[in-house]
Design a protein around this motif. Structure first.
Motif, short mmCIF file in Angstrom:
data_model
loop_
_atom_site.label_atom_id
_atom_site.label_comp_id
_atom_site.label_asym_id
_atom_site.label_seq_id
_atom_site.Cartn_x
_atom_site.Cartn_y
_atom_site.Cartn_z
N VAL A 189 0.83 -1.20 0.00
CA VAL A 189 0.00 0.00 0.00
C VAL A 189 0.86 1.25 0.00
O VAL A 189 0.58 2.23 -0.71
N GLU A 190 1.95 1.24 0.79
CA GLU A 190 2.83 2.40 0.85
C GLU A 190 3.47 2.68 -0.50
O GLU A 190 3.53 3.82 -0.95
N VAL A 191 3.95 1.62 -1.18
CA VAL A 191 4.55 1.79 -2.50
C VAL A 191 3.52 2.28 -3.50
O VAL A 191 3.78 3.18 -4.31
N PHE A 192 2.33 1.68 -3.45
CA PHE A 192 1.25 2.07 -4.36
C PHE A 192 0.92 3.55 -4.21
O PHE A 192 0.87 4.30 -5.20
N GLU A 193 0.72 4.00 -2.97
CA GLU A 193 0.35 5.40 -2.73
C GLU A 193 1.47 6.34 -3.14
O GLU A 193 1.21 7.38 -3.76
N SER A 194 2.70 6.02 -2.78
CA SER A 194 3.81 6.94 -3.07
C SER A 194 4.08 7.03 -4.56
O SER A 194 4.32 8.12 -5.09
N ARG A 195 4.03 5.91 -5.26
CA ARG A 195 4.27 5.94 -6.70
C ARG A 195 3.15 6.68 -7.43
O ARG A 195 3.41 7.46 -8.35
N CYS A 196 1.91 6.40 -7.03
CA CYS A 196 0.79 7.11 -7.66
C CYS A 196 0.90 8.61 -7.39
O CYS A 196 0.68 9.43 -8.28
N GLY A 197 1.24 8.97 -6.16
CA GLY A 197 1.39 10.39 -5.83
C GLY A 197 2.45 11.07 -6.66
O GLY A 197 2.27 12.21 -7.10
N ASP A 198 3.56 10.39 -6.89
CA ASP A 198 4.63 10.96 -7.71
C ASP A 198 4.16 11.20 -9.14
O ASP A 198 4.43 12.26 -9.72
N VAL A 199 3.46 10.22 -9.70
CA VAL A 199 2.98 10.36 -11.08
C VAL A 199 1.96 11.49 -11.18
O VAL A 199 2.01 12.32 -12.11
N ILE A 200 1.04 11.55 -10.24
CA ILE A 200 -0.01 12.57 -10.27
C ILE A 200 0.61 13.97 -10.20
O ILE A 200 0.22 14.88 -10.94
N ALA A 201 1.58 14.15 -9.29
CA ALA A 201 2.23 15.46 -9.16
C ALA A 201 3.02 15.81 -10.41
O ALA A 201 3.02 16.95 -10.86
N ARG A 202 3.68 14.82 -11.00
CA ARG A 202 4.47 15.06 -12.21
C ARG A 202 3.61 15.55 -13.36
O ARG A 202 4.04 16.38 -14.17
N GLU A 203 2.39 15.07 -13.44
CA GLU A 203 1.48 15.45 -14.52
C GLU A 203 0.59 16.64 -14.14
O GLU A 203 -0.45 16.86 -14.77
N GLN A 204 0.98 17.39 -13.11
CA GLN A 204 0.27 18.60 -12.69
C GLN A 204 -1.15 18.33 -12.21
O GLN A 204 -2.03 19.18 -12.31
N GLY A 205 -1.36 17.12 -11.67
CA GLY A 205 -2.67 16.79 -11.14
C GLY A 205 -2.71 16.93 -9.64
O GLY A 205 -1.76 17.41 -9.00
N ARG A 206 -3.81 16.51 -9.04
CA ARG A 206 -3.98 16.55 -7.59
C ARG A 206 -4.48 15.21 -7.09
O ARG A 206 -5.44 14.66 -7.63
N LEU A 207 -3.81 14.69 -6.08
CA LEU A 207 -4.28 13.49 -5.41
C LEU A 207 -5.36 13.91 -4.41
O LEU A 207 -5.06 14.58 -3.42
N ILE A 208 -6.60 13.55 -4.69
CA ILE A 208 -7.70 13.97 -3.82
C ILE A 208 -7.75 13.12 -2.56
O ILE A 208 -7.88 13.62 -1.46
N LYS A 209 -7.66 11.81 -2.74
CA LYS A 209 -7.62 10.94 -1.57
C LYS A 209 -7.10 9.56 -1.96
O LYS A 209 -7.18 9.15 -3.12
N SER A 210 -6.57 8.90 -0.94
CA SER A 210 -6.07 7.54 -1.10
C SER A 210 -6.86 6.64 -0.18
O SER A 210 -7.11 6.99 0.98
N MET A 211 -7.28 5.49 -0.69
CA MET A 211 -8.11 4.57 0.10
C MET A 211 -7.43 3.23 0.29
O MET A 211 -8.07 2.20 0.35
#
Length: 320
Positions: A189-211
């Motif tokens: 879960v930690e790897v999933f959240e951190s990697r997704c967060g990195d990609v989202i930020a790189r593409e100028q998006g916003r991570l609204i929430k992680s479940m």
């Protein structure tokens, strides 16, 4: 680790006040004080002397804001709810991450066996964590104000705007969590959240929430949303050490409220992941129409019932 009172360690003073005394000193009715306390996520303590001068100061801040007439109690409660939820999760996150390292670091620094390693680490790092927290809050506040101004320039309602919404989830997470250790699930879960967060930020998006097994994100630009979805598949689904993922995208009008997003695109993006193949991107027609045809190949899929939306014709998309 010694048995030191956490409130004394972190608040710097022994609780000596009752709720009624705090409310009286802050100049707010006891019922409102209790309501704010609950909204911040703290359990009520009855008539016990469980409060400090810091609690008085916090309530006075709210009283001052209400006295200026800019916000009313309902707005104050909504803001307090956001603060409480965010800080509670942040505190759990920090303690969970640090607890395994505190005693070891304390011993390496020559701490006594019966010493208070928690107080030791907070004495050395607490102020710096607090500075980092304020810095991050100011950065995010500036970005939020900038987004709000952009929305107002387009639409009179600052709480609604058109966005592309993405929902990515881990395939078979429930079954997987029954097959592997709790430690492995936590790491995954930690790897999933951190990697997704990195990609989202790189593409100028916003991570609204992680479940845990899923993330919800938004982008102003549909192509950026596609690139985000593609990036998540590349860093999660294409990694043989990680499970597969499914990603759904939908575009349209959403409501921005309390740090979250609401509206049909949010619900549809989540529903689309249920019909997506592993490591594939499924979008609605609104998103497909917004993606550049010279860069993205679109393939309509057979119509199928989607809960809450009737019969929907999803669209599979990939880079041309």
């Amino acid at each position: 680790m010694s048995d030191t009172d956490p409130e004394l360690t972190f608040l710097g003073e022994e609780p000596q006040l009752t709720a009624a005394e705090v409310a009286d000193q802050a100049g707010i009715p006891l019922a409102q004080a209790r309501r704010l306390w609950r909204t911040l996520g703290f359990p009520e303590r009855g008539d016990a002397r469980a409060y400090t001068e810091a609690d008085v100061a916090a309530l006075r801040l709210v009283v001052d804001l209400l006295g200026e007439g800019i916000i009313d109690l309902d707005v104050a409660l909504n803001v307090a709810r956001g603060v409480g939820l965010s800080m509670a999760r942040l505190a759990d996150w920090e303690v969970g991450e640090l607890v395994h390292h505190v005693d070891e670091a304390f011993a390496e620094q020559g701490g006594a066996e019966d010493g208070d390693s928690t107080a030791w680490v907070m004495d050395r790092f607490g102020a710096r964590f607090e500075d980092l927290l304020v810095y991050a809050w100011r950065r995010h506040l500036a970005a939020a104000v900038d987004r709000m101004q952009s929305v107002r320039a387009i639409d009179a309602d600052p709480h609604t705007t058109d966005l592309s919404v993405g929902f990515a989830d881990i395939v078979g997470f429930t079954a997987l969590s029954n097959e592997v250790s709790r430690e492995r699930i936590g790491e995954l879960v930690e790897v999933f959240e951190s990697r997704c967060g990195d990609v989202i930020a790189r593409e100028q998006g916003r991570l609204i929430k992680s479940m845990g097994d899923a993330v919800l994100f938004v982008n102003d630009d549909p192509m950026a949303a596609f690139s985000t979805a593609e990036g998540i598949i590349n860093v999660i689904g294409r990694d043989p050490r990680m499970p597969d993922v499914r990603v759904g995208l939908a575009s349209g009008g959403v409501v921005l409220r309390l740090g979250d997003v609401f509206g049909p695109p949010v619900n549809l993006a989540a529903r689309l992941t249920q019909v997506a193949r592993r490591n594939r991107i499924i979008v609605d027609h609104a998103t497909a129409d917004l993606l550049p045809a010279d860069q993205i190949e679109s393939r309509p899929l057979p119509p199928r019932p989607v809960r809450g939306f009737g019969v929907v014709e999803p669209v599979a998309v990939r880079r041309a």
